[in-house]
Design a protein around this motif. Sequence first.
Motif, PDB file in Angstrom:
ATOM      1  N   CYS A  24       0.848  -1.191   0.000  1.00 38.93           N
ATOM      2  CA  CYS A  24       0.000   0.000   0.000  1.00 38.93           C
ATOM      3  C   CYS A  24       0.890   1.249   0.000  1.00 38.93           C
ATOM      4  O   CYS A  24       1.799   1.359   0.825  1.00 38.93           O
ATOM      5  N   GLU A  26       0.289   4.090   0.987  1.00 39.69           N
ATOM      6  CA  GLU A  26       0.039   4.941   2.147  1.00 39.69           C
ATOM      7  C   GLU A  26       0.661   4.390   3.431  1.00 39.69           C
ATOM      8  O   GLU A  26       1.286   5.113   4.184  1.00 39.69           O
ATOM      9  N   CYS A  27       0.486   3.078   3.673  1.00 41.55           N
ATOM     10  CA  CYS A  27       0.940   2.533   4.958  1.00 41.55           C
ATOM     11  C   CYS A  27       1.966   1.413   4.811  1.00 41.55           C
ATOM     12  O   CYS A  27       2.556   0.989   5.799  1.00 41.55           O
ATOM     13  N   CYS A  41      -6.323  -2.716   0.884  1.00 35.74           N
ATOM     14  CA  CYS A  41      -5.291  -2.664   1.907  1.00 35.74           C
ATOM     15  C   CYS A  41      -5.924  -3.079   3.249  1.00 35.74           C
ATOM     16  O   CYS A  41      -6.945  -2.513   3.630  1.00 35.74           O
ATOM     17  N   GLN A  43      -4.968  -2.497   6.171  1.00 35.41           N
ATOM     18  CA  GLN A  43      -4.779  -1.471   7.192  1.00 35.41           C
ATOM     19  C   GLN A  43      -5.972  -0.519   7.309  1.00 35.41           C
ATOM     20  O   GLN A  43      -6.465  -0.256   8.381  1.00 35.41           O
ATOM     21  N   HIS A  44      -6.416  -0.026   6.163  1.00 33.77           N
ATOM     22  CA  HIS A  44      -7.536   0.904   6.229  1.00 33.77           C
ATOM     23  C   HIS A  44      -8.641   0.583   5.229  1.00 33.77           C
ATOM     24  O   HIS A  44      -9.559   1.377   5.051  1.00 33.77           O
TER      25      HIS A  44
HETATM   26 ZN   LIG Z   1      -2.764   1.037   3.520  1.00 28.15          ZN
END
Ligand SMILES: [Zn+2]
Length: 111
Positions: A24, A26-27, A41, A43-44
Amino acid sequence: MSQDPVKKAAELLRQGATMLGDACPECGSPLFKLKSGDVVCPQHGKVVIVKDDQEELKVKSEVLLSQVEERLIQGLERASGKIREAPEDPDVVNQVIRYLEALERVRRIRK
Ligand SMILES: [Zn+2]
């Protein structure tokens, strides 16, 4: 967002998703491809599709610009609070104007 990403990843695998080599933007979590073809993803939960380097760069810059926009709005909120306290203070007014100009630029780039 509060869900444990490892748990979420295990859940995705159980549902028949496959783990991709891409992370991802972003993370940095590994991305999962759902049976539907969507890339998610853990994570989110945001769907992010990374096709190639150019696409990845586009996604990265979009994420970055949206973060900048969010922070500028937070700054603008603080500055507008100061206007209420000191409406005659030219520094406060200038600060608000600078935030607005920066926001306008970010939004122009994002279009
Ligand atoms: Zn992410």
